[in-house]
Each structure stands twice: as C-alpha cells, then as structure tokens.
Design an enzyme around this catalytic site. Structure first.
Site, PDB file in Angstrom:
ATOM      1  CB  ALA A  51      -0.943  -0.002   1.193  1.00 19.70           C
ATOM      2  CB  THR A  52       4.229   2.112   1.294  1.00 17.27           C
ATOM      3  OG1 THR A  52       3.921   1.782   2.652  1.00 17.27           O
ATOM      4  CG2 THR A  52       5.155   3.302   1.253  1.00 17.27           C
ATOM      5  CG  ASN A 131      -2.982   3.234  10.227  1.00 15.17           C
ATOM      6  OD1 ASN A 131      -3.572   4.212   9.761  1.00 15.17           O
ATOM      7  ND2 ASN A 131      -1.788   3.325  10.749  1.00 15.17           N
ATOM      8  CD  GLN A 159      -5.274  -1.310   9.061  1.00 14.04           C
ATOM      9  OE1 GLN A 159      -5.991  -2.123   9.643  1.00 14.04           O
ATOM     10  NE2 GLN A 159      -3.971  -1.297   9.205  1.00 14.04           N
ATOM     11  CB  ALA A 180      -1.201  -9.274   0.317  1.00 12.87           C
ATOM     12  CG  HIS A 181       1.346  -6.740   5.197  1.00 13.37           C
ATOM     13  ND1 HIS A 181       1.516  -6.251   6.463  1.00 13.37           N
ATOM     14  CD2 HIS A 181       1.517  -5.695   4.367  1.00 13.37           C
ATOM     15  CE1 HIS A 181       1.794  -4.953   6.396  1.00 13.37           C
ATOM     16  NE2 HIS A 181       1.795  -4.599   5.145  1.00 13.37           N
ATOM     17  CB  THR A 220      10.122  -9.238 -13.137  1.00 18.58           C
ATOM     18  OG1 THR A 220      10.919  -8.934 -14.274  1.00 18.58           O
ATOM     19  CG2 THR A 220       9.606 -10.661 -13.231  1.00 18.58           C
ATOM     20  CB  CYS A 306       5.079   3.534  10.485  1.00 18.35           C
ATOM     21  SG  CYS A 306       4.067   2.287   9.705  1.00 18.35           S
TER      22      CYS A 306
HETATM   23  C1  LIG Z   1      -0.217  -0.827   6.565  1.00 15.24           C
HETATM   24  C2  LIG Z   1      -0.781   0.373   5.925  1.00 15.24           C
HETATM   25  C3  LIG Z   1      -0.118   0.998   4.863  1.00 15.24           C
HETATM   26  C4  LIG Z   1       1.218   0.513   4.354  1.00 15.24           C
HETATM   27  O1  LIG Z   1       1.056  -0.701   3.681  1.00 15.24           O
HETATM   28  P1  LIG Z   1       2.340  -1.572   3.235  1.00 15.24           P
HETATM   29  O2  LIG Z   1       1.738  -2.631   2.390  1.00 15.24           O
HETATM   30  O3  LIG Z   1       2.921  -2.072   4.510  1.00 15.24           O
HETATM   31  O4  LIG Z   1       3.231  -0.683   2.484  1.00 15.24           O
HETATM   32  C5  LIG Z   1      -0.706   2.097   4.294  1.00 15.24           C
HETATM   33  N1  LIG Z   1      -1.876   2.568   4.735  1.00 15.24           N
HETATM   34  C6  LIG Z   1      -2.549   1.997   5.750  1.00 15.24           C
HETATM   35  C7  LIG Z   1      -3.848   2.561   6.184  1.00 15.24           C
HETATM   36  C8  LIG Z   1      -2.021   0.882   6.384  1.00 15.24           C
HETATM   37  O5  LIG Z   1      -2.664   0.334   7.398  1.00 15.24           O
END
Ligand SMILES: *Cc1c(COP(=O)(O)O)cnc(C)c1O
Length: 363
Positions: A51-52, A131, A159, A180-181, A220, A306
């Site tokens: 997501a970053t 988050n 989230q 995904a995580h 890739t 973070c």
């Molecule tokens: C965890 C999170 C991110 C960052 O996601 P990554 O996949 O770890 O880069 C960005 N925005 C929100 C709201 C998040 O909770």
C-alpha cells in the site's frame, strides 16, 4: 504460492515459452480475483509492493499527470504516513495540499470537504479505515462529492480490504490502494486500482523500465506473492460476514471488561469502526510502562508500527493532548483469537493498570 517458487518458476512477462504462460495464467487469475473483490475490471489492477507504493503511485502519479489542470490536493490529518509524506513531498515541488481536520470521533465532516475543493483541485485522498483507531470514513458520500466536482478520489483501503465490503462503483472511487499482509496474505505485495472508464484516470508511472502493468509500474512481477495475495483476498471475502461477527463479539467482550477500570475512554467512533479494532486511552497510566508489563504474554502496541516513539498524530487530530495520546493502546483482534485470550488480556491489563496506579505519583 509454493509451486511458483519451484516448478512453475517462469516470468509472467516471458510469453515466448510455456514457463512464462504458466506464470502469466496464474497472475491473470489473481488479477481477476482481486478486481472482482472490489467490483473493478482486471485491467484496472496495477500490482505494487504494497500500500505504501500504491499510495505513492496514486498521489504522485496523478499530481504529475494532471499538472496542467491544477496543483491542489486534499487529504485528511489522520491519514497513514504513506499518504501524508507523498503529499508533503509534493508541497516541496510547489503543489498545495489541504489537510482536513476530523471530528472528535475521527470522521471527516463532509461540508469541510466540499468547502475545501477549489477550481485547481485535482485529487482528494481519504482512507477507508484508519490503521490506529479503526474508524471508517463515509466513502460513498465523499465519492459523490468528488464526482460532482469532477475531482479524482483516491482511497487508501489497506485496512479495509477483506474487512468491509468495497465496491469502487458504488463508492465512486477512482484509485484504491490495497495490500495483502493486512488480511493474512504475504508481505511485499499490494495493488493500486486505477479507474479506466468514466473517467479514465491518467497516471504518470513512478517506476520506469519494462512495460509491465501496461506501462504503469515497471518491474517483473513476483508471481508467488501475487498468487498469495489473491488467495488471501478470496478467503477473507468468503469469511467476511462470519468473521466480522466473531471479531466484534471478541472486541466488545474485551471492551466490556476494560470498562471496569476507571478513567478509560474509547477512541474513535463507537460503530463506524473495524470489527477487530479497539483503541483506548487509560487515564493516569504511562502507555509505555503498561506495554512493558504486558509484553511477556500480550502482543500489543501503542500507536502504529511506523511511528513508535512520537505521540500518535491520529489521536492528536482527535483533540487529545500528547500526554493522553501516549496513554493509549491499540488492540487489533484477528482471525485466530479466542475468548480465552481476550479474557487473559483483560485480566492482565486490569491488574497492571491497578498496580501501576498504586505506585504512581498520580494517586
Ligand atoms: C499498513 C498500511 C499501509 C502501508 O502498507 P504496506 O503494504 O505495509 O506498504 C498504508 N496505509 C494503511 C492505512 C495501512 O494500514
């Protein structure tokens, strides 16, 4: 994911041989699953590292592509740093950014948004679910306002994916960041949804190189991660309703027990929030000291992963003092948690608070 590390090791962009075809078919299948999960089309999904990267691509990519239209963006003070920092970076390049405040319950006030939109506004970025405090923003209403002003709407749904239903059509979302995580998938993979029809969003790529992802993100693709991402999405959607009920019951049970302590308040809206999130402030207790006591058996954190050592910018935006923000805890409940665990956490926490308060200068 396993076959794509071993036998099916092809590059999904190598279409000259069957190794490539095999990987390409797996990626295509995953793209369809993830697109369907948010009511999008497969060609509107751009895979990223998370997501970053998706937020960076959305915000910088739109800013660069719409330079001629305007240089003003709108976001919210409680956003994740992966939104706030790309915005701050754009400010150093001469863009203007409005950071909207939130109400005491963490939600955006819609008239504030309408008022902030200017003739040169090109993008509004508001997260789906916070988050830290789990608060859900009124996406459909925000989408409607953006659409009626012909301003693009991006949402960081890291989230929210797999936790609440997401539909880019119903919400009038133009760009959506996914990862995904946060839904039990692998780390290091995510996606940006980019609308291609009504309107067709222009996006300046931020990674240049090969022509992958239709020129929108070179590099890739990591096939096993892509496959793992789509399976995680599939599982989460299948379980969405039952898991929401289960998490909410556990969360409410925890909250009920913690309320036997004096001076405990809930942060964020009581109902418009993620089922598995509980964020509280405990008066007259140092959050860091509390975490230390809980650490042997409870995996808990105060703010976001973070920014551990500063008071949470989210709680400050809710009107908390730095002192109050530091006396806050965020509980994240998940799929594998049990009633026994919740009761244990409540018991350990209540004992720790009582003993810290007894020994503290406050009492
Ligand atoms: C965890 C999170 C991110 C960052 O996601 P990554 O996949 O770890 O880069 C960005 N925005 C929100 C709201 C998040 O909770």
């Amino acid at each position: 994911m396993m076959p794509y590390w071993t036998d099916a090791f092809g590059n999904p962009a190598s279409l000259g041989h069957f190794y490539g075809w095999e990987a390409q078919a797996a990626v295509q299948q995953a793209r369809e699953t993830i697109a369907a999960a948010i009511n999008a089309q497969p060609d509107e999904i751009v895979f990223t590292s998370g997501a970053t990267e998706a937020n960076n691509l959305a915000i910088k990519g739109v800013a660069e592509a719409y330079l001629q239209r305007g240089r003003h963006l709108i976001t919210v003070m409680t956003e994740h740093r992966a939104v706030l920092e790309p915005c701050a970076y754009l400010e150093t390049l001469g863009f203007k950014v409005t950071y909207l405040p939130v109400q005491a319950d963490g939600r955006l006030e819609l008239t504030q948004l309408s008022t902030a939109i200017r003739a040169d506004t090109i993008l509004v970025s508001v997260m789906a679910a916070n988050n830290e405090i789990g608060v859900l923003q009124p996406l459909a209403e925000i989408g409607y306002i953006c659409r009626s002003h012909q301003v693009l709407f991006h949402t960081d749904a890291a989230q929210a994916l797999g936790k609440i239903p997401l539909d880019v059509e119903a919400l009038s979302v133009d760009l959506m960041s996914l990862t995904a995580h946060k839904l039990y998938g692998p780390k290091g993979i995510g996606a940006l949804y980019v609308r291609r029809r009504q309107p067709r969003v222009q996006l300046a790529p931020q990674l240049h190189g090969g022509g992958q992802e239709q020129g929108r993100r070179a590099g890739t693709l990591y096939t096993p991660q892509v496959v793992g991402f789509s399976v995680a999405v599939q599982l989460s959607l299948e379980r969405l309703e039952s898991e929401t009920v289960q998490l909410q019951q556990l969360r409410d049970r925890l909250w009920q027990q913690l309320q036997t302590l004096s001076g405990v308040v809930l942060n964020g809206h009581p109902h418009h929030r993620l089922a598995g999130n509980l964020n509280i402030t405990i008066a007259d207790v140092d959050g860091a000291a509390l975490l230390l006591v809980l650490q042997p058996t409870v995996a808990l954190s105060s703010g976001s992963a973070c920014s551990q050592h500063q008071p949470s910018h989210v709680l400050l935006a809710l009107g908390h003092s730095a002192e109050q923000a530091k006396a806050s805890l965020r509980f994240g409940l998940g799929r594998s948690n049990t009633i026994t665990q919740v009761d244990h956490v409540a018991q350990v926490l209540i004992e720790a608070v009582r003993s810290l308060r007894q020994n503290s200068v406050y009492s």
